[in-house]
Motif scaffolding. Structure first.
Motif, PDB file in Angstrom:
ATOM      1  N   ILE A  16      -7.933   1.423 -11.539  1.00  0.00           N
ATOM      2  CA  ILE A  16      -7.523  -0.214 -11.024  1.00  0.00           C
ATOM      3  C   ILE A  16      -8.561  -1.040 -11.218  1.00  0.00           C
ATOM      4  CG2 ILE A  16      -8.065   0.138  -8.851  1.00  0.00           C
ATOM      5  CD1 ILE A  16      -5.295  -1.142  -8.244  1.00  0.00           C
ATOM      6  N   ASP A  74     -12.272   3.395  -9.944  1.00  0.00           N
ATOM      7  CA  ASP A  74     -12.326   1.924  -9.762  1.00  0.00           C
ATOM      8  C   ASP A  74     -13.040   1.073 -11.119  1.00  0.00           C
ATOM      9  OD1 ASP A  74     -12.052  -0.899  -9.071  1.00  0.00           O
ATOM     10  OD2 ASP A  74     -13.574  -0.666  -7.221  1.00  0.00           O
ATOM     11  N   ARG A  99       0.774  -1.160  -0.242  1.00  0.00           N
ATOM     12  CA  ARG A  99       0.088  -0.012  -0.109  1.00  0.00           C
ATOM     13  C   ARG A  99       0.950   1.115   0.167  1.00  0.00           C
ATOM     14  NH1 ARG A  99      -5.284  -1.735   1.500  1.00  0.00           N
ATOM     15  NH2 ARG A  99      -5.257  -3.895   0.867  1.00  0.00           N
ATOM     16  N   VAL A 139      -5.986   6.216  -5.640  1.00  0.00           N
ATOM     17  CA  VAL A 139      -6.692   5.573  -6.821  1.00  0.00           C
ATOM     18  C   VAL A 139      -7.828   6.583  -6.916  1.00  0.00           C
ATOM     19  CG1 VAL A 139      -7.847   3.804  -7.974  1.00  0.00           C
ATOM     20  CG2 VAL A 139      -5.362   3.279  -6.845  1.00  0.00           C
ATOM     21  N   LEU A 190      -4.897  -4.737  -5.508  1.00  0.00           N
ATOM     22  CA  LEU A 190      -4.040  -4.325  -4.148  1.00  0.00           C
ATOM     23  C   LEU A 190      -3.874  -5.529  -3.474  1.00  0.00           C
ATOM     24  CD1 LEU A 190      -6.282  -1.375  -2.786  1.00  0.00           C
ATOM     25  CD2 LEU A 190      -4.107  -1.360  -3.973  1.00  0.00           C
ATOM     26  N   GLU A 247     -10.375  -3.160  -9.196  1.00  0.00           N
ATOM     27  CA  GLU A 247     -10.355  -3.851  -7.786  1.00  0.00           C
ATOM     28  C   GLU A 247     -11.803  -4.090  -7.575  1.00  0.00           C
ATOM     29  OE1 GLU A 247      -8.908  -5.526  -4.521  1.00  0.00           O
ATOM     30  OE2 GLU A 247      -7.744  -4.146  -5.946  1.00  0.00           O
ATOM     31  N   VAL A 273     -14.346   7.849  -5.111  1.00  0.00           N
ATOM     32  CA  VAL A 273     -13.797   6.850  -6.071  1.00  0.00           C
ATOM     33  C   VAL A 273     -14.813   6.628  -7.001  1.00  0.00           C
ATOM     34  CG1 VAL A 273     -12.872   4.682  -6.495  1.00  0.00           C
ATOM     35  CG2 VAL A 273     -11.818   5.976  -4.567  1.00  0.00           C
ATOM     36  N   LEU A 291      -8.788   2.249  -1.622  1.00  0.00           N
ATOM     37  CA  LEU A 291      -8.296   2.929  -3.097  1.00  0.00           C
ATOM     38  C   LEU A 291      -8.157   4.446  -2.681  1.00  0.00           C
ATOM     39  CD1 LEU A 291     -10.506   1.241  -5.892  1.00  0.00           C
ATOM     40  CD2 LEU A 291      -8.381   0.559  -4.788  1.00  0.00           C
TER      41      LEU A 291
END
Length: 482
Positions: A70, A122, A49, A119, A80, A72, A166, A114
């Protein structure tokens, strides 16, 4: 021939690139400073992280408005936690549990994690309705095969994720759930009437739009009645007329990776796909994972060339760049306001387990993990019971080349626990399991997408609806092995 610098900068504002290694190389930082829209992080970019946070900070120092995206999804698709497996169950388990508040909480937790590492987008949730048991790329990434259930959980996931600022990206429009081919490797076809698409596949996207999703990802799939001979990513009828016109989506349309064969082969190359996607209505072009500075420049050059020769309207590219800039402005990478309870994902995974028969293993078993390949989307992430069970012999076997007699001899008096992913799709797996169960005490743990197949004679059939770290721990608990 020198490229027009103003048009090059405009093209860069629509590109979502990637870079190798755990630290952004100088060329990646320089492109961010020149206005490149952003980067997607993959498992190979991640050590821990703190390192991810340092990487995103380096990119943001070059360009405060840079997008960092990302995949995720939780469950089987994690970046991650790709070294260990996700601490959250994926969509199939959340759909099986069918508690939208749990789904909201899990996605809120993913969003908080995130945001903490910088980040901002997502590329989740997957909102495809998985109606094909043999779907090689969606499966446990889907909330299920029931349209209404998928739609309900889609809305909760989008809202939960975006509470952390996010951006969510609902994928893969107009629906990848009925395919039996992987668009990473070819162009799948879903040959159904538009009426069926509207009834079965589109409601989750409508739910995502209603929930305020900031982005939607296109699918490299062909629906002849909608997209003609090409993929949805290159179809104005799909992206502009259907998604924007009929469903009312006004956010950012992100392409699936243009390096995937479902797009690149049709276009004649990854870079050549860029202007086709923009012309169809895409705003942010995900180039893929195998990206260097040369490919970014080639993609920008193809966009500029298309503008100059009239294949692509400059106003369309400016619209895409403005939408992408608005997405970047909305996202705010921040630290979570309160810690995420570690038990959240594990408790949800345990509640999602479904058991047929008596799951408690009497005595110390032999655990047989049937080798299974991972999809390109999943990557090589640890799975199974190994991290969760101590003092138990665990072996890995290839079903196609393993005989029941050998396993029975090795087990002796010990019960056998067979752990598999998509057992019904593995060569010789169903025959091997049924041969074992006919002569021995056998429990089956299915950690992939469950089919209707159930082996006769087993003591129990346990379905986890995923193979994340959380799913593995849940299975071990149900078996009484931890």
């Amino acid at each position: 021939m020198a490229i027009d610098p103003a048009l090059r900068r405009l093209a860069l504002r629509t590109l979502l690139a990637a870079y190798p290694g755990s630290t952004p190389p100088p060329w990646a930082v320089d492109l961010a400073a020149e206005g490149l829209a952003g980067y997607t992080l993959f498992g190979f970019n991640i050590v821990d992280r703190d390192q991810v946070a340092a990487s995103t900070a380096a990119l943001r120092a070059a360009n405060p408005a840079v997008i960092v995206a990302i995949d995720e999804e939780g469950g089987d698709v994690t970046r991650l936690a790709h070294h260990t497996g996700s601490p959250y169950p994926g969509n199939a388990a959340l759909g099986a549990l069918d508690d939208v508040e749990v789904t909201r909480a899990v996605y809120r937790a993913i969003g908080a994690e995130l945001a903490e590492v910088g980040v901002t987008v997502d590329l989740a949730p997957t909102v495809d309705v998985n109606t094909a048991d043999d779907n090689p790329i969606i499966g446990t990434r889907s909330f299920g095969a029931d349209t209404a259930r998928v739609a309900a959980h889609t809305g909760a996931a989008v809202e939960g994720l975006q509470e952390s600022r996010v951006a969510a990206c609902a994928k893969h429009f107009p629906g990848h759930g009925a395919t039996v081919a992987d668009s990473h490797l070819e162009l799948p076809t879903v040959d159904v009437p538009l009426a069926l698409l509207r009834e079965r596949d589109l409601p989750p996207f409508a739910a995502a739009v209603q929930a305020g999703t900031k982005a939607v990802m296109t699918a490299h799939i062909r629906v002849p009645e909608l997209t003609g001979d090409g993929p949805a990513t290159f179809s104005r009828a799909a992206m502009h007329d259907l998604l924007r016109g009929e469903l009312g989506f006004s956010g950012v349309l992100i392409t699936d990776a243009l390096e995937m064969k479902g797009a690149a082969v049709v276009a004649g190359g990854t870079a050549q796909a860029a202007p086709l996607a923009l012309a169809a209505g895409a705003d942010l072009l995900c180039i893929g994972a195998d990206v260097d500075a040369a490919l970014v420049e080639e993609s920008a050059a193809e966009i500029v060339a298309a503008i100059k020769d009239g294949r692509l309207d400059a106003a369309r590219v400016e619209e895409a760049a403005e939408r992408t800039a608005a997405l970047a402005a909305w996202t705010v990478p921040t630290a979570p306001t309160e810690p995420v309870p570690e038990s959240l994902g594990y408790d949800a995974a345990r509640r999602a387990v479904r058991v047929e028969g008596d799951p408690l293993v009497v005595g110390v078993p032999l655990v047989v993990e049937l080798a299974a390949t991972s999809s390109i989307a999943e990557g090589r992430v640890p799975w199974g019971l190994r991290p969760h069970v101590e003092g138990v012999e665990q072996i890995r076997a290839v079903a196609a080349s393993t005989g029941a007699d050998d396993l029975l001899a090795r087990a002796g008096d010990r019960p056998i626990v067979v752990v598999a992913r998509h057992a019904h799709r593995l060569a010789n797996a169903t025959e091997l399991i049924e041969a074992l169960a006919a002569r021995h005490q056998v429990t089956v743990v299915e950690m992939g997408w469950p089919s209707s197949w159930r082996p006769a004679g087993v003591r129990a059939f346990v379905t986890t609806y995923g193979a994340s770290h959380a799913n593995g721990r849940a299975a071990a608990a149900v078996l009484g092995l931890r």
